[in-house]
Design a protein around this motif. Structure first.
Motif, PDB file in Angstrom:
ATOM      1  N   ILE A 197       9.276 -13.384   6.239  1.00 31.52           N
ATOM      2  CA  ILE A 197      10.095 -12.514   7.067  1.00 31.52           C
ATOM      3  C   ILE A 197       9.528 -11.100   6.974  1.00 31.52           C
ATOM      4  O   ILE A 197       9.435 -10.506   5.903  1.00 31.52           O
ATOM      5  CB  ILE A 197      11.568 -12.504   6.639  1.00 31.52           C
ATOM      6  N   ASP A 198       9.122 -10.583   8.107  1.00 30.70           N
ATOM      7  CA  ASP A 198       8.614  -9.227   8.222  1.00 30.70           C
ATOM      8  C   ASP A 198       9.801  -8.261   8.254  1.00 30.70           C
ATOM      9  O   ASP A 198      10.652  -8.362   9.133  1.00 30.70           O
ATOM     10  CB  ASP A 198       7.788  -9.143   9.512  1.00 30.70           C
ATOM     11  N   ARG A 199       9.841  -7.370   7.259  1.00 33.83           N
ATOM     12  CA  ARG A 199      10.924  -6.377   7.130  1.00 33.83           C
ATOM     13  C   ARG A 199      12.298  -7.043   7.248  1.00 33.83           C
ATOM     14  O   ARG A 199      13.013  -6.871   8.234  1.00 33.83           O
ATOM     15  CB  ARG A 199      10.756  -5.273   8.169  1.00 33.83           C
ATOM     16  N   PRO A 200      12.696  -7.777   6.193  1.00 34.57           N
ATOM     17  CA  PRO A 200      13.946  -8.548   6.245  1.00 34.57           C
ATOM     18  C   PRO A 200      15.199  -7.698   6.393  1.00 34.57           C
ATOM     19  O   PRO A 200      16.266  -8.235   6.725  1.00 34.57           O
ATOM     20  CB  PRO A 200      13.949  -9.298   4.904  1.00 34.57           C
ATOM     21  N   SER A 220       0.830  -1.196   0.000  1.00 37.75           N
ATOM     22  CA  SER A 220       0.000   0.000   0.000  1.00 37.75           C
ATOM     23  C   SER A 220       0.867   1.249   0.000  1.00 37.75           C
ATOM     24  O   SER A 220       1.943   1.273   0.614  1.00 37.75           O
ATOM     25  CB  SER A 220      -0.895  -0.011   1.247  1.00 37.75           C
ATOM     26  N   GLN A 221       0.385   2.307  -0.666  1.00 33.97           N
ATOM     27  CA  GLN A 221       1.123   3.562  -0.699  1.00 33.97           C
ATOM     28  C   GLN A 221       1.338   4.142   0.694  1.00 33.97           C
ATOM     29  O   GLN A 221       2.303   4.869   0.928  1.00 33.97           O
ATOM     30  CB  GLN A 221       0.353   4.587  -1.549  1.00 33.97           C
ATOM     31  N   THR A 222       0.456   3.806   1.644  1.00 36.27           N
ATOM     32  CA  THR A 222       0.541   4.394   2.979  1.00 36.27           C
ATOM     33  C   THR A 222       0.803   3.392   4.096  1.00 36.27           C
ATOM     34  O   THR A 222       1.269   3.774   5.170  1.00 36.27           O
ATOM     35  CB  THR A 222      -0.758   5.146   3.319  1.00 36.27           C
ATOM     36  N   LYS A 223       0.517   2.091   3.843  1.00 32.05           N
ATOM     37  CA  LYS A 223       0.576   1.104   4.922  1.00 32.05           C
ATOM     38  C   LYS A 223       1.595  -0.003   4.711  1.00 32.05           C
ATOM     39  O   LYS A 223       1.711  -0.887   5.544  1.00 32.05           O
ATOM     40  CB  LYS A 223      -0.810   0.477   5.121  1.00 32.05           C
ATOM     41  N   GLY A 224       2.346   0.015   3.611  1.00 33.54           N
ATOM     42  CA  GLY A 224       3.344  -1.013   3.383  1.00 33.54           C
ATOM     43  C   GLY A 224       2.743  -2.331   2.941  1.00 33.54           C
ATOM     44  O   GLY A 224       1.620  -2.412   2.456  1.00 33.54           O
ATOM     45  N   ALA A 225       3.512  -3.399   3.132  1.00 34.99           N
ATOM     46  CA  ALA A 225       3.172  -4.694   2.544  1.00 34.99           C
ATOM     47  C   ALA A 225       2.240  -5.534   3.405  1.00 34.99           C
ATOM     48  O   ALA A 225       2.148  -5.360   4.617  1.00 34.99           O
ATOM     49  CB  ALA A 225       4.455  -5.481   2.279  1.00 34.99           C
ATOM     50  N   ARG A 226       1.575  -6.469   2.738  1.00 32.69           N
ATOM     51  CA  ARG A 226       0.821  -7.527   3.384  1.00 32.69           C
ATOM     52  C   ARG A 226       0.888  -8.750   2.484  1.00 32.69           C
ATOM     53  O   ARG A 226       1.184  -8.649   1.289  1.00 32.69           O
ATOM     54  CB  ARG A 226      -0.641  -7.135   3.608  1.00 32.69           C
ATOM     55  N   LEU A 227       0.613  -9.915   3.054  1.00 35.15           N
ATOM     56  CA  LEU A 227       0.521 -11.152   2.282  1.00 35.15           C
ATOM     57  C   LEU A 227      -0.950 -11.425   2.008  1.00 35.15           C
ATOM     58  O   LEU A 227      -1.781 -11.338   2.913  1.00 35.15           O
ATOM     59  CB  LEU A 227       1.164 -12.306   3.050  1.00 35.15           C
ATOM     60  N   ALA A 228      -1.290 -11.737   0.758  1.00 35.23           N
ATOM     61  CA  ALA A 228      -2.684 -11.939   0.372  1.00 35.23           C
ATOM     62  C   ALA A 228      -2.844 -13.246  -0.387  1.00 35.23           C
ATOM     63  O   ALA A 228      -1.896 -13.748  -1.002  1.00 35.23           O
ATOM     64  CB  ALA A 228      -3.177 -10.777  -0.489  1.00 35.23           C
ATOM     65  N   PRO A 271      -2.744  -8.371   7.951  1.00 37.85           N
ATOM     66  CA  PRO A 271      -2.742  -6.905   8.018  1.00 37.85           C
ATOM     67  C   PRO A 271      -1.507  -6.337   7.321  1.00 37.85           C
ATOM     68  O   PRO A 271      -0.466  -6.988   7.230  1.00 37.85           O
ATOM     69  CB  PRO A 271      -2.687  -6.627   9.530  1.00 37.85           C
ATOM     70  N   HIS A 272      -1.630  -5.105   6.827  1.00 39.19           N
ATOM     71  CA  HIS A 272      -0.458  -4.409   6.317  1.00 39.19           C
ATOM     72  C   HIS A 272       0.521  -4.158   7.472  1.00 39.19           C
ATOM     73  O   HIS A 272       0.117  -4.024   8.632  1.00 39.19           O
ATOM     74  CB  HIS A 272      -0.860  -3.066   5.704  1.00 39.19           C
ATOM     75  N   ILE A 273       1.792  -4.070   7.143  1.00 38.10           N
ATOM     76  CA  ILE A 273       2.809  -3.798   8.163  1.00 38.10           C
ATOM     77  C   ILE A 273       2.506  -2.487   8.883  1.00 38.10           C
ATOM     78  O   ILE A 273       2.709  -2.364  10.086  1.00 38.10           O
ATOM     79  CB  ILE A 273       4.209  -3.777   7.528  1.00 38.10           C
TER      80      ILE A 273
END
Length: 252
Positions: free
Chosen positions: A158-161, A110-118, A130-132
């Motif tokens: 890995i969250d924020r490798p 997301s432009q404002t919320k970062g990554a998520r797995l879908a 949820p987005h990071i």
């Protein structure tokens, strides 16, 4: 359930990997009739875009659409809204719910919320983590498998490798993703690399997640045992070949 999905593709190659939020205005076009049990046989990202200038995978190009082809040769196209992109190396195919048909696992940012797995299936968007929470924060998938033999598929990333270096494991159950375990000081990607290192293996002693330690000195194997993540170093990291050997159950 024996489904295993592992990450081994390079970004440059871009090979083939239910509650829809009201704010997520996905555009889905099904070419031909859909089926609740359709098996997805291939998937790819399309619609290159530079609207999300992160560049963590070595360039400024991400993707605005996902195309999935079913076993009946029907094509499902998912077009993301402008505030989202697929920030990923490739879609991943795995039977997440155990119904014999594969779903697609992707990374959306997301432009404002970062990554998520879908997760997507032949009907479109299914569920996501949820987005990071912050722009330009990414996650790198490791793989999906029944990690503890309970009959449910777990998905690990890995969250924020490059920052948090935190392994997170989510279980897919009752059409939901629930986080069940975390472990810090692990990673599987370095800034600018167009690939994700490591993956999932089973060398006869249970399913293991293969990553590096936080310092990139060792290759590490992690298992989910009694709801806890247990990790051990299995050899020195000497480059990508170390992960290849580990995934092939060869000595490092």
């Amino acid at each position: 359930m024996s489904a295993v999905m592992s990450v081994a593709a390079q970004r440059g190659q871009r090979p083939s990997w239910r509650a829809l939020c009201g704010s997520l205005s996905l555009v889905a076009i099904l070419i031909g009739a859909g089926s609740a049990t359709a098996d997805i046989t291939s998937a790819r990202y399309t619609d290159e875009t530079t609207r999300y200038a992160h560049g963590v995978l070595g360039d400024a190009i991400e993707y605005g659409a996902l195309e999935m082809v079913t076993d009946a040769q029907k094509t499902l196209r998912i077009t993301l809204p402008e505030h989202l992109v697929f920030e990923d190396i490739a879609p991943r195919l795995v039977d997440v719910d155990g119904d014999g048909s594969r779903e697609v696992i992707v990374v959306e940012s997301s432009q404002t919320k970062g990554a998520r797995l879908a997760i997507y299936d032949a009907k479109g968007f299914r569920v996501a983590t949820p987005h990071i929470g912050t722009r330009n924060r990414w996650l790198a998938p490791i793989g999906a498998a029944d990690l503890d033999g309970d009959g449910h598929v777990e998905i690990a990333y890995i969250d924020r490798p490059h920052l948090a270096k935190t392994l997170r494991v989510w279980r897919f159950e009752d059409n939901q993703l629930n986080e069940i375990a975390t472990l810090t000081e692990l990673t599987n990607h370095r800034i600018g690399e167009d690939f994700i290192s490591g993956g999932v293996r089973d060398c006869g002693e249970g399913v293991e997640l293969i990553t590096a330690d936080a310092t990139w000195r060792n290759v590490v194997a992690t298992q989910l045992i009694d709801a806890r993540l247990q990790t051990r170093a299995i050899g020195a990291f000497k480059g990508p070949e170390s992960f290849e050997a580990a995934l092939a159950c060869a000595p490092l």
